[in-house]
Design a protein around this motif. Structure first.
Motif, PDB file in Angstrom:
ATOM      1  N   GLU A  80       0.833  -1.202   0.000  1.00 39.90           N
ATOM      2  CA  GLU A  80       0.000   0.000   0.000  1.00 39.90           C
ATOM      3  C   GLU A  80       0.870   1.255   0.000  1.00 39.90           C
ATOM      4  O   GLU A  80       1.972   1.274   0.545  1.00 39.90           O
ATOM      5  N   ALA A  81       0.369   2.303  -0.619  1.00 40.27           N
ATOM      6  CA  ALA A  81       1.106   3.558  -0.704  1.00 40.27           C
ATOM      7  C   ALA A  81       1.229   4.210   0.673  1.00 40.27           C
ATOM      8  O   ALA A  81       0.358   4.057   1.540  1.00 40.27           O
ATOM      9  N   SER A  82       2.301   4.960   0.857  1.00 39.01           N
ATOM     10  CA  SER A  82       2.538   5.641   2.118  1.00 39.01           C
ATOM     11  C   SER A  82       1.588   6.824   2.285  1.00 39.01           C
ATOM     12  O   SER A  82       1.027   7.341   1.307  1.00 39.01           O
ATOM     13  N   GLU A  83       1.421   7.261   3.517  1.00 43.47           N
ATOM     14  CA  GLU A  83       0.569   8.423   3.792  1.00 43.47           C
ATOM     15  C   GLU A  83       1.080   9.658   3.059  1.00 43.47           C
ATOM     16  O   GLU A  83       0.287  10.470   2.561  1.00 43.47           O
ATOM     17  N   GLU A  84       2.394   9.810   2.992  1.00 45.85           N
ATOM     18  CA  GLU A  84       2.977  10.974   2.319  1.00 45.85           C
ATOM     19  C   GLU A  84       2.612  10.992   0.837  1.00 45.85           C
ATOM     20  O   GLU A  84       2.248  12.031   0.274  1.00 45.85           O
ATOM     21  N   THR A  85       2.687   9.836   0.196  1.00 42.57           N
ATOM     22  CA  THR A  85       2.350   9.755  -1.221  1.00 42.57           C
ATOM     23  C   THR A  85       0.870  10.014  -1.443  1.00 42.57           C
ATOM     24  O   THR A  85       0.495  10.758  -2.362  1.00 42.57           O
ATOM     25  N   VAL A  86       0.022   9.426  -0.620  1.00 44.29           N
ATOM     26  CA  VAL A  86      -1.417   9.626  -0.770  1.00 44.29           C
ATOM     27  C   VAL A  86      -1.762  11.105  -0.589  1.00 44.29           C
ATOM     28  O   VAL A  86      -2.578  11.661  -1.336  1.00 44.29           O
ATOM     29  N   LYS A  87      -1.123  11.740   0.374  1.00 41.15           N
ATOM     30  CA  LYS A  87      -1.356  13.172   0.595  1.00 41.15           C
ATOM     31  C   LYS A  87      -0.968  13.987  -0.632  1.00 41.15           C
ATOM     32  O   LYS A  87      -1.672  14.918  -1.026  1.00 41.15           O
ATOM     33  N   ALA A  88       0.142  13.630  -1.270  1.00 36.93           N
ATOM     34  CA  ALA A  88       0.589  14.351  -2.461  1.00 36.93           C
ATOM     35  C   ALA A  88      -0.396  14.175  -3.612  1.00 36.93           C
ATOM     36  O   ALA A  88      -0.713  15.131  -4.333  1.00 36.93           O
ATOM     37  N   VAL A  89      -0.891  12.946  -3.800  1.00 42.10           N
ATOM     38  CA  VAL A  89      -1.842  12.687  -4.882  1.00 42.10           C
ATOM     39  C   VAL A  89      -3.133  13.456  -4.649  1.00 42.10           C
ATOM     40  O   VAL A  89      -3.652  14.142  -5.546  1.00 42.10           O
ATOM     41  N   LEU A  90      -3.658  13.373  -3.431  1.00 41.13           N
ATOM     42  CA  LEU A  90      -4.916  14.052  -3.138  1.00 41.13           C
ATOM     43  C   LEU A  90      -4.759  15.566  -3.202  1.00 41.13           C
ATOM     44  O   LEU A  90      -5.673  16.274  -3.647  1.00 41.13           O
ATOM     45  N   GLY A  91      -3.603  16.066  -2.801  1.00 44.15           N
ATOM     46  CA  GLY A  91      -3.363  17.502  -2.899  1.00 44.15           C
ATOM     47  C   GLY A  91      -3.335  17.976  -4.338  1.00 44.15           C
ATOM     48  O   GLY A  91      -3.906  19.029  -4.680  1.00 44.15           O
ATOM     49  N   ALA A  92      -2.684  17.211  -5.204  1.00 43.54           N
ATOM     50  CA  ALA A  92      -2.640  17.567  -6.625  1.00 43.54           C
ATOM     51  C   ALA A  92      -4.038  17.501  -7.235  1.00 43.54           C
ATOM     52  O   ALA A  92      -4.419  18.349  -8.060  1.00 43.54           O
ATOM     53  N   HIS A  93      -4.803  16.517  -6.818  1.00 40.12           N
ATOM     54  CA  HIS A  93      -6.169  16.392  -7.329  1.00 40.12           C
ATOM     55  C   HIS A  93      -7.050  17.541  -6.841  1.00 40.12           C
ATOM     56  O   HIS A  93      -7.853  18.094  -7.615  1.00 40.12           O
ATOM     57  N   GLU A  94      -6.895  17.917  -5.601  1.00 42.01           N
ATOM     58  CA  GLU A  94      -7.690  19.018  -5.061  1.00 42.01           C
ATOM     59  C   GLU A  94      -7.395  20.322  -5.797  1.00 42.01           C
ATOM     60  O   GLU A  94      -8.301  21.133  -6.042  1.00 42.01           O
ATOM     61  N   ALA A  95      -6.137  20.525  -6.167  1.00 42.91           N
ATOM     62  CA  ALA A  95      -5.776  21.748  -6.903  1.00 42.91           C
ATOM     63  C   ALA A  95      -6.471  21.790  -8.261  1.00 42.91           C
ATOM     64  O   ALA A  95      -6.887  22.861  -8.728  1.00 42.91           O
ATOM     65  N   ILE A  96      -6.603  20.630  -8.896  1.00 45.12           N
ATOM     66  CA  ILE A  96      -7.310  20.574 -10.181  1.00 45.12           C
ATOM     67  C   ILE A  96      -8.799  20.777  -9.975  1.00 45.12           C
ATOM     68  O   ILE A  96      -9.460  21.514 -10.731  1.00 45.12           O
ATOM     69  N   GLU A  97      -9.334  20.152  -8.951  1.00 42.33           N
ATOM     70  CA  GLU A  97     -10.762  20.302  -8.644  1.00 42.33           C
ATOM     71  C   GLU A  97     -11.125  21.757  -8.420  1.00 42.33           C
ATOM     72  O   GLU A  97     -12.202  22.206  -8.836  1.00 42.33           O
ATOM     73  N   ALA A  98     -10.226  22.503  -7.789  1.00 40.37           N
ATOM     74  CA  ALA A  98     -10.512  23.912  -7.475  1.00 40.37           C
ATOM     75  C   ALA A  98     -10.642  24.753  -8.740  1.00 40.37           C
ATOM     76  O   ALA A  98     -11.258  25.829  -8.710  1.00 40.37           O
ATOM     77  N   LEU A  99     -10.095  24.280  -9.846  1.00 37.71           N
ATOM     78  CA  LEU A  99     -10.148  25.029 -11.104  1.00 37.71           C
ATOM     79  C   LEU A  99     -11.287  24.586 -12.006  1.00 37.71           C
ATOM     80  O   LEU A  99     -11.470  25.154 -13.091  1.00 37.71           O
ATOM     81  N   ARG A 100     -12.030  23.591 -11.596  1.00 34.73           N
ATOM     82  CA  ARG A 100     -13.130  23.102 -12.438  1.00 34.73           C
ATOM     83  C   ARG A 100     -14.336  24.021 -12.361  1.00 34.73           C
ATOM     84  O   ARG A 100     -14.622  24.608 -11.329  1.00 34.73           O
TER      85      ARG A 100
END
Length: 295
Positions: A275-295
């Motif tokens: 399973e992916a580490s917490e740090e990696t999951v946080k990075a993925v979700l953060g990048a996704h949230e930044a895209i969501e904010a522009l939708r």
């Protein structure tokens, strides 16, 4: 076409106990078809194909085929490092409901180039479906050389290559050398970081991991590129941090963790992946949230 411009290499959802989750696969496939995906690829690397055994790939294909109906085409990975096994799987694909097959360069064996030609010819002869080659030397150790790719483009139902070499110059050479192939021969990006560059050298589309999360952005990027390359670049750069975060650790562990967090079917990865580490999951979700904010 049987293989669309935006192909999503779909994860294989598992239950918490690690069993195949066909209901989850249908929900996820439907989500993809509703969010920019033209073709759903099952039993690929992102789908943890090395851990799918027996009837599992075919059950998965049938479930996805039913879920997407006529709203997307469905491709199945039939390649392996055993020609006879690849041929048998490819021969079964059409009757099982596939619209196309993906055939990876045989891994581990390190075949000669003329061995690759014989292998892929045998795979193509086993079906009337379109066959997409998959060149990913980082995983297979073997590269499809330009002369080999050019020769294979002469096989009518070998319709293109998923290029995950990371070599843009070579990708351009492939486009140049295969022009006029009898059945047509196209290029799909096999690495999300290279999506726009591949389009720029004449690529038809992309086989994407990130499309699980940013399918609408990738579909728009492909659509507008010919008429508005500046907009396509904006979309590519917007998604680039996500593309990179999803491969901080071996795929599909980061993606599955993100899908689980977002309430989409994924479940755990199967060993030997962890399973992916917490740090990696946080990075993925953060990048996704930044895209969501522009939708």
């Amino acid at each position: 076409m049987a293989i669309g411009a935006v192909v999503t290499a779909m994860v294989t959802p598992f239950t918490d106990g690690g069993e195949l989750d066909l209901d989850g696969a249908q929900r996820l496939a439907r989500h993809l078809a509703d969010h920019g995906t033209d073709t759903v690829l099952v039993n690929g690397t992102t789908g943890e194909s090395p851990t799918l055994h027996g009837e599992a790939p075919w059950e998965l294909l049938a479930a996805v085929r039913e879920a997407v109906g006529g709203d997307a085409t469905v491709m199945i990975g039939t390649g392996s490092n055993d020609t006879a096994k690849s041929v048998a799987a490819t021969a079964r694909a059409a009757d099982a409901g596939a619209d196309a097959v993906l055939a990876v360069t045989p891994y581990y064996n390190k075949p000669q180039q003329h061995g690759l030609v014989a292998h892929f010819r045998a795979v193509a002869e086993a079906t009337e479906l379109p066959v997409l080659l998959y060149d990913v030397p980082a995983r297979t150790v073997t590269t499809l050389e330009l002369a080999t790719t050019t020769e294979l483009s002469g096989v009518e139902n070998i319709v293109g290559v998923k290029d995950a070499t990371g070599d843009l110059g070579r990708a351009a050479d492939v486009r140049l050398a295969t022009r006029g192939a009898p059945g047509g021969f196209d290029l799909w990006s096999g690495s999300d970081e290279m999506n726009l560059p591949i389009l720029a050298v004449g690529g038809r589309g992309l086989v994407s991991v990130s499309a699980h999360l940013v399918g609408p952005e990738l579909a728009e990027m492909v659509r507008v590129f010919p008429s508005d390359p500046a907009r396509a670049l904006e979309l590519h750069l917007r998604c680039l941090p996500l593309h990179r975060a999803l491969f901080t650790e071996p795929s599909p562990a980061p993606l599955k963790a993100a899908l689980n967090a977002l309430g989409l079917p994924a479940g755990p990865v199967r060993g030997p992946l962890a399973e992916a580490s917490e740090e990696t999951v946080k990075a993925v979700l953060g990048a996704h949230e930044a895209i969501e904010a522009l939708r």
